[in-house]
Design a protein around this motif. Structure first.
Motif, PDB file in Angstrom:
ATOM      1  N   CYS A 153       0.798  -1.229   0.000  1.00 18.26           N
ATOM      2  CA  CYS A 153       0.000   0.000   0.000  1.00 18.26           C
ATOM      3  C   CYS A 153       0.832   1.281   0.000  1.00 18.26           C
ATOM      4  CB  CYS A 153      -0.953   0.013   1.195  1.00 18.26           C
ATOM      5  SG  CYS A 153      -0.124   0.130   2.798  1.00 18.26           S
ATOM      6  N   GLY A 154       2.136   1.169   0.157  1.00 20.29           N
ATOM      7  CA  GLY A 154       2.990   2.349   0.119  1.00 20.29           C
ATOM      8  C   GLY A 154       3.140   3.084   1.433  1.00 20.29           C
ATOM      9  N   SER A 155       2.533   2.576   2.504  1.00 20.22           N
ATOM     10  CA  SER A 155       2.642   3.234   3.811  1.00 20.22           C
ATOM     11  C   SER A 155       4.052   3.097   4.360  1.00 20.22           C
ATOM     12  CB  SER A 155       1.681   2.600   4.825  1.00 20.22           C
ATOM     13  OG  SER A 155       0.355   2.792   4.446  1.00 20.22           O
ATOM     14  N   ILE A 156       4.541   4.157   4.989  1.00 11.51           N
ATOM     15  CA  ILE A 156       5.837   4.068   5.652  1.00 11.51           C
ATOM     16  C   ILE A 156       5.658   3.198   6.898  1.00 11.51           C
ATOM     17  CG2 ILE A 156       5.485   6.241   6.896  1.00 11.51           C
ATOM     18  CD1 ILE A 156       8.554   6.626   6.700  1.00 11.51           C
ATOM     19  N   VAL A 157       6.544   2.229   7.084  1.00  9.09           N
ATOM     20  CA  VAL A 157       6.422   1.311   8.216  1.00  9.09           C
ATOM     21  C   VAL A 157       7.630   1.362   9.148  1.00  9.09           C
ATOM     22  CG1 VAL A 157       4.784  -0.274   7.124  1.00  9.09           C
ATOM     23  CG2 VAL A 157       7.251  -0.628   6.798  1.00  9.09           C
ATOM     24  N   GLY A 158       8.664   2.077   8.757  1.00 11.99           N
ATOM     25  CA  GLY A 158       9.858   2.178   9.595  1.00 11.99           C
ATOM     26  C   GLY A 158      11.037   2.697   8.809  1.00 11.99           C
ATOM     27  N   TRP A 159      12.240   2.233   9.185  1.00 15.84           N
ATOM     28  CA  TRP A 159      13.456   2.647   8.489  1.00 15.84           C
ATOM     29  C   TRP A 159      14.498   1.540   8.555  1.00 15.84           C
ATOM     30  CZ3 TRP A 159      12.088   4.427  13.310  1.00 15.84           C
ATOM     31  CH2 TRP A 159      13.009   4.259  14.343  1.00 15.84           C
ATOM     32  N   LYS A 160      15.465   1.632   7.648  1.00 19.36           N
ATOM     33  CA  LYS A 160      16.569   0.672   7.598  1.00 19.36           C
ATOM     34  C   LYS A 160      17.873   1.409   7.875  1.00 19.36           C
ATOM     35  CE  LYS A 160      18.911  -2.726   4.721  1.00 19.36           C
ATOM     36  NZ  LYS A 160      18.936  -3.438   3.447  1.00 19.36           N
ATOM     37  N   TYR A 161      18.708   0.802   8.707  1.00 17.21           N
ATOM     38  CA  TYR A 161      20.027   1.355   8.981  1.00 17.21           C
ATOM     39  C   TYR A 161      20.978   0.927   7.870  1.00 17.21           C
ATOM     40  CZ  TYR A 161      18.663   2.629  13.726  1.00 17.21           C
ATOM     41  OH  TYR A 161      18.060   3.212  14.811  1.00 17.21           O
ATOM     42  N   GLU A 162      21.473   1.879   7.121  1.00 14.64           N
ATOM     43  CA  GLU A 162      22.439   1.598   6.066  1.00 14.64           C
ATOM     44  C   GLU A 162      23.865   1.676   6.604  1.00 14.64           C
ATOM     45  OE1 GLU A 162      21.615   0.507   3.160  1.00 14.64           O
ATOM     46  OE2 GLU A 162      19.469   0.944   3.180  1.00 14.64           O
ATOM     47  N   ALA A 163      24.120   2.663   7.479  1.00 12.74           N
ATOM     48  CA  ALA A 163      25.465   2.825   8.051  1.00 12.74           C
ATOM     49  C   ALA A 163      25.361   3.483   9.414  1.00 12.74           C
ATOM     50  CB  ALA A 163      26.340   3.677   7.129  1.00 12.74           C
ATOM     51  N   ALA A 164      26.256   3.082  10.300  1.00 13.10           N
ATOM     52  CA  ALA A 164      26.395   3.698  11.618  1.00 13.10           C
ATOM     53  C   ALA A 164      27.835   4.186  11.723  1.00 13.10           C
ATOM     54  CB  ALA A 164      26.087   2.695  12.719  1.00 13.10           C
ATOM     55  N   TYR A 165      28.022   5.358  12.290  1.00 15.35           N
ATOM     56  CA  TYR A 165      29.355   5.951  12.324  1.00 15.35           C
ATOM     57  C   TYR A 165      30.055   5.780  13.663  1.00 15.35           C
ATOM     58  CZ  TYR A 165      27.832   7.650   7.872  1.00 15.35           C
ATOM     59  OH  TYR A 165      27.373   7.698   6.583  1.00 15.35           O
ATOM     60  N   GLU A 166      29.329   5.332  14.672  1.00 13.18           N
ATOM     61  CA  GLU A 166      29.920   5.030  15.975  1.00 13.18           C
ATOM     62  C   GLU A 166      30.168   3.523  16.033  1.00 13.18           C
ATOM     63  OE1 GLU A 166      30.582   7.406  18.250  1.00 13.18           O
ATOM     64  OE2 GLU A 166      29.655   8.992  17.050  1.00 13.18           O
ATOM     65  N   ASN A 167      31.342   3.113  16.488  1.00  8.82           N
ATOM     66  CA  ASN A 167      31.671   1.685  16.531  1.00  8.82           C
ATOM     67  C   ASN A 167      30.671   0.860  17.324  1.00  8.82           C
ATOM     68  OD1 ASN A 167      33.904   1.736  14.867  1.00  8.82           O
ATOM     69  ND2 ASN A 167      35.336   2.126  16.536  1.00  8.82           N
ATOM     70  N   ASN A 168      30.156   1.408  18.422  1.00 10.85           N
ATOM     71  CA  ASN A 168      29.222   0.645  19.247  1.00 10.85           C
ATOM     72  C   ASN A 168      27.810   0.585  18.649  1.00 10.85           C
ATOM     73  OD1 ASN A 168      28.481   3.288  19.763  1.00 10.85           O
ATOM     74  ND2 ASN A 168      28.290   3.000  21.975  1.00 10.85           N
ATOM     75  N   GLN A 169      27.596   1.206  17.498  1.00 12.78           N
ATOM     76  CA  GLN A 169      26.296   1.184  16.821  1.00 12.78           C
ATOM     77  C   GLN A 169      26.323   0.378  15.518  1.00 12.78           C
ATOM     78  OE1 GLN A 169      23.408   2.669  18.198  1.00 12.78           O
ATOM     79  NE2 GLN A 169      24.845   2.689  19.915  1.00 12.78           N
ATOM     80  N   LYS A 170      27.477  -0.171  15.166  1.00 15.47           N
ATOM     81  CA  LYS A 170      27.638  -0.904  13.906  1.00 15.47           C
ATOM     82  C   LYS A 170      26.702  -2.112  13.797  1.00 15.47           C
ATOM     83  CE  LYS A 170      31.157   1.269  11.902  1.00 15.47           C
ATOM     84  NZ  LYS A 170      31.014   1.912  10.604  1.00 15.47           N
ATOM     85  N   PHE A 171      26.272  -2.659  14.937  1.00 20.16           N
ATOM     86  CA  PHE A 171      25.389  -3.826  14.919  1.00 20.16           C
ATOM     87  C   PHE A 171      24.069  -3.538  14.216  1.00 20.16           C
ATOM     88  CE2 PHE A 171      23.921  -1.561  18.644  1.00 20.16           C
ATOM     89  CZ  PHE A 171      22.562  -1.805  18.684  1.00 20.16           C
ATOM     90  N   LYS A 172      23.686  -2.269  14.075  1.00 24.20           N
ATOM     91  CA  LYS A 172      22.416  -1.893  13.449  1.00 24.20           C
ATOM     92  C   LYS A 172      22.474  -1.950  11.922  1.00 24.20           C
ATOM     93  CE  LYS A 172      21.200   1.377  17.112  1.00 24.20           C
ATOM     94  NZ  LYS A 172      20.984   2.809  17.404  1.00 24.20           N
ATOM     95  N   GLU A 173      23.660  -1.901  11.351  1.00 27.40           N
ATOM     96  CA  GLU A 173      23.802  -1.834   9.898  1.00 27.40           C
ATOM     97  C   GLU A 173      23.126  -3.016   9.218  1.00 27.40           C
ATOM     98  OE1 GLU A 173      27.858   0.804   9.496  1.00 27.40           O
ATOM     99  OE2 GLU A 173      28.043  -1.373   9.282  1.00 27.40           O
ATOM    100  N   GLY A 174      22.304  -2.712   8.217  1.00 27.20           N
ATOM    101  CA  GLY A 174      21.600  -3.751   7.470  1.00 27.20           C
ATOM    102  C   GLY A 174      20.315  -4.234   8.120  1.00 27.20           C
ATOM    103  N   LYS A 175      20.039  -3.758   9.322  1.00 29.04           N
ATOM    104  CA  LYS A 175      18.817  -4.163  10.029  1.00 29.04           C
ATOM    105  C   LYS A 175      17.744  -3.091   9.846  1.00 29.04           C
ATOM    106  CE  LYS A 175      21.231  -6.996  13.407  1.00 29.04           C
ATOM    107  NZ  LYS A 175      22.560  -6.860  12.825  1.00 29.04           N
ATOM    108  N   SER A 176      16.494  -3.478  10.096  1.00 21.00           N
ATOM    109  CA  SER A 176      15.368  -2.572   9.901  1.00 21.00           C
ATOM    110  C   SER A 176      14.553  -2.422  11.170  1.00 21.00           C
ATOM    111  CB  SER A 176      14.453  -3.094   8.795  1.00 21.00           C
ATOM    112  OG  SER A 176      15.147  -3.167   7.574  1.00 21.00           O
TER     113      SER A 176
END
Length: 129
Positions: free
Chosen positions: A75-98
């Protein structure tokens, strides 16, 4: 435009609250500790039946991230977001996740998440600081 291919999932499914298109399985939840402008959100290791918007850098409470909004293909509704890149080392686990915002999806039991009066609209990982 070509023919729309929609993947149907089996098991405990999160789906778009507007058109019921399957988006993710319970077993693919990576974290339940996320917040968005409308309340709770879950981080998933895998989502299906979404398209991505433009990548953009967003300063969030946990640092600078490159993210893309994700939209239900049904239906085209926005449902969230995807992490493409994280710039802090302790946030890298989010990359590629939604992240799926619970306000915008139906749970496995068919229930919809409602905004409570206690929800704080200004404090989320999705909000710009």
């Amino acid at each position: 435009m070509g023919r729309l291919f929609v993947m149907n999932l089996e098991g405990k499914v999160y789906s778009c609250k507007h058109c019921k298109t399957h988006l993710a399985l319970c077993e693919d939840i990576f974290s339940k500790s996320f917040q968005c402008r409308h309340g709770k959100a879950y981080l998933f290791s895998k989502v299906v039946n979404v398209s991505s918007g433009e990548k953009e850098d967003r300063m969030m409470k946990t640092g600078l991230h490159t993210v893309a909004d994700i939209f239900c293909v049904g239906c085209g509704s926005i449902v969230g977001w995807k992490y493409e890149a994280a710039y802090e080392n302790n946030q890298k686990f989010k990359e590629g996740k939604s992240v799926l915002e619970l306000f915008k999806v139906s749970g496995p039991d068919g229930s919809n998440y409602c905004i409570s009066h206690e929800t704080h609209f200004g404090g989320s990982d999705a909000d710009d600081v």
